[in-house]
Design an enzyme around this catalytic site. Sequence first.
Site, PDB file in Angstrom:
ATOM      1  N   HIS A 100       0.840  -1.197   0.000  1.00 24.42           N
ATOM      2  CA  HIS A 100       0.000   0.000   0.000  1.00 24.42           C
ATOM      3  C   HIS A 100       0.874   1.246   0.000  1.00 24.42           C
ATOM      4  O   HIS A 100       1.792   1.382   0.818  1.00 24.42           O
ATOM      5  CB  HIS A 100      -0.922  -0.005   1.217  1.00 24.42           C
ATOM      6  CG  HIS A 100      -2.037  -0.994   1.102  1.00 24.42           C
ATOM      7  ND1 HIS A 100      -2.591  -1.638   2.188  1.00 24.42           N
ATOM      8  CD2 HIS A 100      -2.705  -1.456   0.019  1.00 24.42           C
ATOM      9  CE1 HIS A 100      -3.558  -2.438   1.775  1.00 24.42           C
ATOM     10  NE2 HIS A 100      -3.636  -2.356   0.464  1.00 24.42           N
TER      11      HIS A 100
ATOM     12  N   HIS B 120       2.317  -3.731   6.874  1.00 28.58           N
ATOM     13  CA  HIS B 120       1.321  -2.683   6.666  1.00 28.58           C
ATOM     14  C   HIS B 120       1.314  -1.784   7.906  1.00 28.58           C
ATOM     15  O   HIS B 120       2.118  -1.996   8.831  1.00 28.58           O
ATOM     16  CB  HIS B 120      -0.054  -3.307   6.419  1.00 28.58           C
ATOM     17  CG  HIS B 120      -0.134  -4.096   5.145  1.00 28.58           C
ATOM     18  ND1 HIS B 120      -0.660  -3.587   3.993  1.00 28.58           N
ATOM     19  CD2 HIS B 120       0.260  -5.364   4.853  1.00 28.58           C
ATOM     20  CE1 HIS B 120      -0.590  -4.491   3.036  1.00 28.58           C
ATOM     21  NE2 HIS B 120      -0.037  -5.586   3.535  1.00 28.58           N
TER      22      HIS B 120
ATOM     23  N   GLU C 138       0.631  -5.351  11.053  1.00 24.92           N
ATOM     24  CA  GLU C 138       0.149  -3.968  11.008  1.00 24.92           C
ATOM     25  C   GLU C 138       0.947  -3.164  12.026  1.00 24.92           C
ATOM     26  O   GLU C 138       0.678  -3.185  13.222  1.00 24.92           O
ATOM     27  CB  GLU C 138      -1.351  -3.920  11.310  1.00 24.92           C
ATOM     28  CG  GLU C 138      -2.217  -4.680  10.316  1.00 24.92           C
ATOM     29  CD  GLU C 138      -2.423  -3.944   9.007  1.00 24.92           C
ATOM     30  OE1 GLU C 138      -1.853  -2.844   8.833  1.00 24.92           O
ATOM     31  OE2 GLU C 138      -3.177  -4.453   8.150  1.00 24.92           O
TER      32      GLU C 138
ATOM     33  N   GLU D  76       1.572   3.437   3.075  1.00 26.93           N
ATOM     34  CA  GLU D  76       2.194   2.705   4.184  1.00 26.93           C
ATOM     35  C   GLU D  76       3.695   2.505   3.908  1.00 26.93           C
ATOM     36  O   GLU D  76       4.314   1.547   4.361  1.00 26.93           O
ATOM     37  CB  GLU D  76       1.459   1.378   4.382  1.00 26.93           C
ATOM     38  CG  GLU D  76       0.000   1.601   4.778  1.00 26.93           C
ATOM     39  CD  GLU D  76      -0.835   0.330   4.830  1.00 26.93           C
ATOM     40  OE1 GLU D  76      -0.300  -0.760   4.522  1.00 26.93           O
ATOM     41  OE2 GLU D  76      -2.027   0.427   5.185  1.00 26.93           O
TER      42      GLU D  76
END
Length: 399
Positions: free
Chosen positions: A156, A308, A369, A159
Amino acid sequence: MNLTELALRRAGAADLREFQSREGLFPSGREDILTMQRLAPYLLGYERYMVKPNDTYYKIARQYGTSVQAILTANPAQDPRRLRAGQYLIVPFGFPVVPTDLPFTSELLDVCVRGLTARYPFISRRTIATTAFGRPVTLLKIGNGQRSLLYNASHHANEWITTPVLLRFLEEYADAVANGGSIFALDAQSLFRNTQLYLVPMVNPDGVDLVTGAIDPNSTEYEAAEMIAAYFPAIPFPEGWKANLRGVDLNLNYPAGWEQAMENKFALGFTRPAPRDFVGFAPLDQPETAAMAALTQEVNPRLTLSYHTQGEVIYWKFLDFNPPDARAIGEEFARVSGYALEDTPYASGFAGYKDWFIQDFNRPGYTIEAGLGVSPLPLSRFPTIYEKNLGILALGLTL
């Protein structure tokens, strides 16, 4: 800060004029070709040095503020007892190659890769794909063992802070290998002998360059992204951009419940190319995801980590798949990081890289994450993010 300012800081110069005067150049204050050639070593982290009569590694190391071991590592084919005037050596400087206080771009990634592979020739690189807009997707490899692992970051675009997480780990690991040291209290040379670590630090270079400002607002690339974004005015532009420049969310483009992901995202209005959440027109229809799938098939990893930044949490499952040791490994990652180990929420639990890996390989795969807040996270968070993830990255090589 841009690349020129980074190089000047590393060179200990206040500005271009000061650097030019010190180097015997005309102090124009402009980024002319000769000035940039002289600054380049400070970006790459090494000098290509021509040996002079009576030089020794020790003498050269003192001159450049580095170590004899660093020169030995960078020049494995050279015999330090038989230096010849006129031959060239790679001489690393005494600072790290990877900056952690500068927004990453595909250009900065290339600079870091060139510097790391010169300093540590046992790191190899190759391009696994070229994006629709001509940027390379780079693979790095370190280690000679039988067990392979694959870490990736920046699926992404916003990110991108995950890219320097992987690069800093690679640099610290390589330095520990070269110097007989440890990383996270683990013997680095033993890890090197027993594993092959593959890293794709920037899966989505097109999108990252958009978010970090490397794409000229007057360019056709930028205008194409603006046209896509215009259909989604609620998403901040460009900072809300997660997709590649075709408007495909790369972490929703893998063949693992792709149709369900499409249904979920279409229900939210993402039925066309978008800054995020558009799944593409078919699984693996993007060069980046097709290359990641092919690479994974090639290296057949024991474990994967996908980085992420949507909360301090580790996702470890896909549907009812339960790969051997996956929960136990996830619990260990949670212990060393302080992150929560959780099942993936249903609304975002399909068509991701981790989902596809678990489904097709039945081995542990994790979405990490890293960090809290709205992406892109500020670089001020990097030290904390890295500290919490060092254990995951290192222990992944042992599990």
